[in-house]
Design an enzyme around this catalytic site. Sequence first.
Site, PDB file in Angstrom:
ATOM      1  N   CYS A 162       0.795  -1.231   0.000  1.00  0.00           N
ATOM      2  CA  CYS A 162       0.000   0.000   0.000  1.00  0.00           C
ATOM      3  C   CYS A 162       0.825   1.277   0.000  1.00  0.00           C
ATOM      4  O   CYS A 162       0.296   2.361  -0.246  1.00  0.00           O
ATOM      5  CB  CYS A 162      -0.958   0.002   1.186  1.00  0.00           C
ATOM      6  SG  CYS A 162      -2.068  -1.423   1.210  1.00  0.00           S
ATOM      7  N   HIS A 200      -9.059   3.042  -2.693  1.00  0.00           N
ATOM      8  CA  HIS A 200      -7.653   2.706  -2.401  1.00  0.00           C
ATOM      9  C   HIS A 200      -7.077   1.798  -3.482  1.00  0.00           C
ATOM     10  O   HIS A 200      -6.943   0.594  -3.300  1.00  0.00           O
ATOM     11  CB  HIS A 200      -7.589   2.036  -1.032  1.00  0.00           C
ATOM     12  CG  HIS A 200      -6.239   1.565  -0.604  1.00  0.00           C
ATOM     13  ND1 HIS A 200      -5.055   2.130  -1.051  1.00  0.00           N
ATOM     14  CD2 HIS A 200      -5.874   0.552   0.247  1.00  0.00           C
ATOM     15  CE1 HIS A 200      -4.037   1.493  -0.496  1.00  0.00           C
ATOM     16  NE2 HIS A 200      -4.495   0.531   0.289  1.00  0.00           N
ATOM     17  N   CYS A 220      -0.553   2.272   6.386  1.00  0.00           N
ATOM     18  CA  CYS A 220      -0.113   0.948   6.820  1.00  0.00           C
ATOM     19  C   CYS A 220       0.225   0.126   5.586  1.00  0.00           C
ATOM     20  O   CYS A 220      -0.135   0.488   4.464  1.00  0.00           O
ATOM     21  CB  CYS A 220      -1.189   0.260   7.661  1.00  0.00           C
ATOM     22  SG  CYS A 220      -2.766  -0.003   6.812  1.00  0.00           S
ATOM     23  N   GLY A 251       0.584  -3.977   4.081  1.00  0.00           N
ATOM     24  CA  GLY A 251       0.348  -5.402   4.259  1.00  0.00           C
ATOM     25  C   GLY A 251       1.622  -6.146   4.601  1.00  0.00           C
ATOM     26  O   GLY A 251       2.699  -5.816   4.102  1.00  0.00           O
TER      27      GLY A 251
END
Length: 419
Positions: free
Chosen positions: A118, A374, A404, A406
């Site tokens: 991300c 997103h 954040c 993954g």
Amino acid sequence: MSSTTQRLTQLAAASAIPVGAQAKITAKHDNDVVVVSALRTAVTKSRKGGFKDTAPEDMLSAVLRAVYSSVSLDPHLIEDIAVGNVLPPGGGASAARMAALHAGIPNKASVNTVNRQCSSGLTAINQIAMEIMTGQIDIGIGAGVESMTVGYGARALPTASEAILTCQEAEDCLIPMGITSENVARDYKIPREVQDDFAAKSFQKAVKAQMAGAFKSEIVPIKTKWIDPKTEEEREIIVDSDDGIRDGVTKESLAKLKPAFQKDGTTHAGNASQVSDGAAAVLLTRRSAAKRLGLPILGKFVTAAVVGVPPRIMGVGPAYAIPAVLSKTGLTINDVDFFEINEAFASQAVFSVQHLHIPFEKVNPNGGAIAIGHPLGCTGARQVATGFAHAKRTGEKVFVTSMCIGSGMGMAAVFVNEQ
């Protein structure tokens, strides 16, 4: 001391250049890495929205061309391009190269893709910034793209050998993202009502911004094909607005939705980020080069930081990445005018904000990923485009982007607005 002398002393003190951390990062130097353009496509709903029939390389080509042509930069001066991309086989490397060539960027400019999940778009920006800082290049583009219509699904799930899975934290990297959200909510006691309230406000802020035309300056309109799912008729449309933003969302309406990952869970479709398609690009250079070429300066890239966190609660990343980047600059939370924190899930976004004691009114002033969407590889660059556009409207000076990641990480970066 006479009253005149005392008054002169006071005036001199008042006009003295401050020496604090804020003054240090806002000072202008020829070697600064500056942003001269930051643009994005609209963000659209995966498999339903405006880009469902558009290839990711088409979206990327459009923003690459727009980001340099919007400031009348000769594309022959672009030396390197980094593109955040998460889902495609082969990392989308060839597609990114083809997109750059199609965008009119000469073949002498190099291209690579990067996948830090991300944060990929921000990682790409950071790569180009570091190349400029170290003198490897003068001008480059940090970008991001994702077609979750094309790439998202079972084929994107990671696998690992039995030997690797004997390590518990390695096995935790395979926990579905929705379950990591439930872990954060449970471990840190984030009630569903609080999550739903945060999510509803994300929609409400995004609706207000969209209706006011706040996103127009950062979005590149794209003409593309779209196939009507009912009639299968293909037609040409112009995609110029985020189509996942919904009016009328309240915490009461969200309370009616069923949990998506656990029967007694708190995460659902309305308080999690949308699965989306989109692209964004940020054009960076050295301040001295921008001045020499007469390029406009939106502001500067200060620095970035990446940290690791436990994979089973990967969403807490911003709570630790933001202090890490602020410590590198000497800034405090109070020195930052606003934060663009990715809303992967309301649970983790709320935790991060509460943990750092950030006033909620400073976070995602135009809504975040719950309302906007997103697209994985795009978001890190999209946040920068949105941040600079917002800072221009408000005159705010310092902003931080964060997300954040993954498998258990967080990333954050500091930018200064000079518009």
